[in-house]
Design a protein around this motif. Structure first.
Motif, PDB file in Angstrom:
ATOM      1  N   GLU A 314      38.830  36.297  37.551  1.00 14.79           N
ATOM      2  CA  GLU A 314      39.701  37.435  37.871  1.00 14.79           C
ATOM      3  C   GLU A 314      38.931  38.503  38.648  1.00 14.79           C
ATOM      4  O   GLU A 314      39.456  39.110  39.587  1.00 14.79           O
ATOM      5  CB  GLU A 314      40.283  38.034  36.588  1.00 14.79           C
ATOM      6  N   THR A 315      37.672  38.712  38.272  1.00 16.13           N
ATOM      7  CA  THR A 315      36.834  39.682  38.980  1.00 16.13           C
ATOM      8  C   THR A 315      36.653  39.268  40.443  1.00 16.13           C
ATOM      9  O   THR A 315      36.757  40.099  41.357  1.00 16.13           O
ATOM     10  CB  THR A 315      35.464  39.815  38.302  1.00 16.13           C
ATOM     11  N   ARG A 318      40.008  39.746  42.428  1.00  9.92           N
ATOM     12  CA  ARG A 318      40.235  41.158  42.779  1.00  9.92           C
ATOM     13  C   ARG A 318      39.321  41.600  43.911  1.00  9.92           C
ATOM     14  O   ARG A 318      39.731  42.330  44.823  1.00  9.92           O
ATOM     15  CB  ARG A 318      40.017  42.045  41.546  1.00  9.92           C
ATOM     16  N   GLN A 321      40.594  40.322  47.210  1.00  6.62           N
ATOM     17  CA  GLN A 321      41.779  41.082  47.607  1.00  6.62           C
ATOM     18  C   GLN A 321      41.402  42.461  48.138  1.00  6.62           C
ATOM     19  O   GLN A 321      41.949  42.914  49.156  1.00  6.62           O
ATOM     20  CB  GLN A 321      42.734  41.210  46.415  1.00  6.62           C
ATOM     21  N   GLU A 322      40.471  43.130  47.467  1.00  2.65           N
ATOM     22  CA  GLU A 322      40.033  44.455  47.913  1.00  2.65           C
ATOM     23  C   GLU A 322      39.350  44.399  49.266  1.00  2.65           C
ATOM     24  O   GLU A 322      39.359  45.386  50.021  1.00  2.65           O
ATOM     25  CB  GLU A 322      39.088  45.058  46.871  1.00  2.65           C
TER      26      GLU A 322
END
Length: 430
Positions: A314-315, A318, A321-322
């Protein structure tokens, strides 16, 4: 197919080599060795055996003379003509001539350097010192020797029929695991089990079972010798060793903070495609990704090797995506202590969000849990790490503090420099 039980029963000659080739090692060791040979050839390092499972008394189980014989045998090995031809001419990750002529010349003339072995109570202290490109190639054979000698110590007390039944049960267990993965249509899974395998013959059997049972969903093996013999892909990228040594060589806190990125900058110059996989957890995944340069977001993927794997994934998602990247085009490789149940869970959770791959290690190639009295063949956590570089101690923090290595004061410094906050300790199974 080799009758493993009979081969084990007939271990009567003075030395039956556990490591039979210099390429009976993991592919990533050769890739990293070439990088070190190019970028840090004169760095002096010390590698040391670390038994995290202190309840396994290796020095009581393994005869010192036999251990020395096996280690000495490895020092006598050199590349054969066929092995050299395979490394020079084969296609790896879609690239021909992965290994440069100057590195191949070094490898063809290599004999592994001396070792230092001393008994300390119920454990062995085994260390290797010298130039980094030479010493680093001791890691995998040293681990394979200790693991297999421990297995032999238990198996040596068993009769022929006991051994036949033992291996029949172990084979059934592996085949049932493979059957449990067959419903995963888009599965990509490789054998990562060299370093803590039950034996070379058993690893080879497991690979053959994966080939038959999973077809093209089995992507290859980390073991170069098995890859060559079975004509399958050799799999691997890089490991914690590189940032650990680069960090130890840093003179200031700022240089220390940048060391993991310098490793990948060197790697970026040499490799592309699926070899551009980030291993971010050496000093904490979140901090590494938060401080990563923008060009790293363009890399192919991330390998999750400690901490809670779903949290790590998940890290990474994210972070992509960032940075404006589409996670569905990225690869996540899970590789920490995996077994079938966790593989199924992670596949289901992430298959539609990223490209998912698995490196299946010890619980593929050394799962004899509960098959002998006293559980004497259960896998245990044995590592061989770089502990010093140019006289300075190395440190690994990991996303699991139970895997941290290094002097306490240096661990505290690294946690400060890399901004590592509270971590959740997890049991180290293998």
């Amino acid at each position: 197919m080799v009758d493993i039980a009979t081969r084990v029963y007939n271990h009567k000659w003075k030395i039956d080599p556990i490591v039979r080739s210099l390429i009976d090692t993991d592919f990533y060791k050769l890739l990293m060795c070439q990088s070190v040979f190019r970028n840090r050839p004169d760095t002096q390092v010390t590698f040391s055996l670390i038994n995290r499972s202190r309840d396994v008394p290796l020095a009581r189980l393994i005869d010192e003379g036999e251990l020395r014989e096996q280690l000495d045998h490895v020092r006598s090995l050199s590349l054969t003509r066929g092995e050299s031809t395979w490394l020079r001419g084969n296609t790896f990750y879609g690239k021909r001539q992965m290994f440069r002529p100057d590195f191949m010349e070094f490898l063809e003339n290599l004999r592994l350097p001396p070792y230092h072995l001393e008994r300390k109570g119920d454990q062995y202290e085994l260390t290797f010192e010298g130039r980094w490109p030479e010493v680093m190639l001791w890691e995998i054979p040293a681990l394979a020797i200790l693991m297999e000698l421990r297995s032999r110590a238990v198996l040596g007390e068993m009769g022929r029929f006991e051994l036949q039944v033992l291996y029949a049960r172990a084979m059934t267990r592996i085949w049932e695991k493979i059957q449990n993965l067959r419903h995963l249509d888009r599965l990509r899974i490789a054998d990562f089990g060299t370093r803590r395998r039950h034996s070379f013959l058993w690893q080879d059997w497991c690979v053959q079972a994966m080939i038959e049972g999973l077809g093209n969903r089995f992507t290859g093996t980390s073991n170069c010798l098995i890859a060559m013999r079975r004509d399958i892909e050799a799999i691997g990228t890089n490991a914690h060793e590189l940032p650990m040594v680069y960090a130890a060589l840093a003179d200031t806190d700022d240089e220390l903070r940048q060391a993991p990125y310098r490793v990948l900058a060197d790697w970026h110059e040499e490799h592309d495609g699926n070899l551009r996989v980030i291993l971010p957890d050496t000093y904490g995944t979140k901090g590494f990704l938060d401080g990563a340069p923008d060009w790293l977001a363009g890399w192919t993927g991330v390998r999750i090797d400690s901490g809670d794997p779903a949290t790590g994934a998940e890290t990474a998602i994210r972070w992509w995506q960032e940075r404006g990247e589409d996670p569905r085009q990225k690869l996540i490789i899970f590789s920490d202590g995996l077994d079938v149940e966790q593989i199924n869970t992670l596949y289901t959770q992430f298959q539609d969000r990223v490209k998912v791959s698995f490196g299946w290690g010890t619980l593929l190639t050394n799962d004899f849990r509960g098959l002998v009295a006293g559980d004497g063949l259960a896998p245990f956590s044995l590592v061989c790490k770089a502990v010093a570089a140019n006289g300075r101690p190395t440190v690994k923090l990991s996303d699991n503090p139970a895997k941290a290595t290094g002097p306490d004061d240096e661990i505290a410094r690294y946690r400060r420099v890399f901004g590592v906050g509270d971590q959740v300790s997890q049991q180290v199974i293998v």
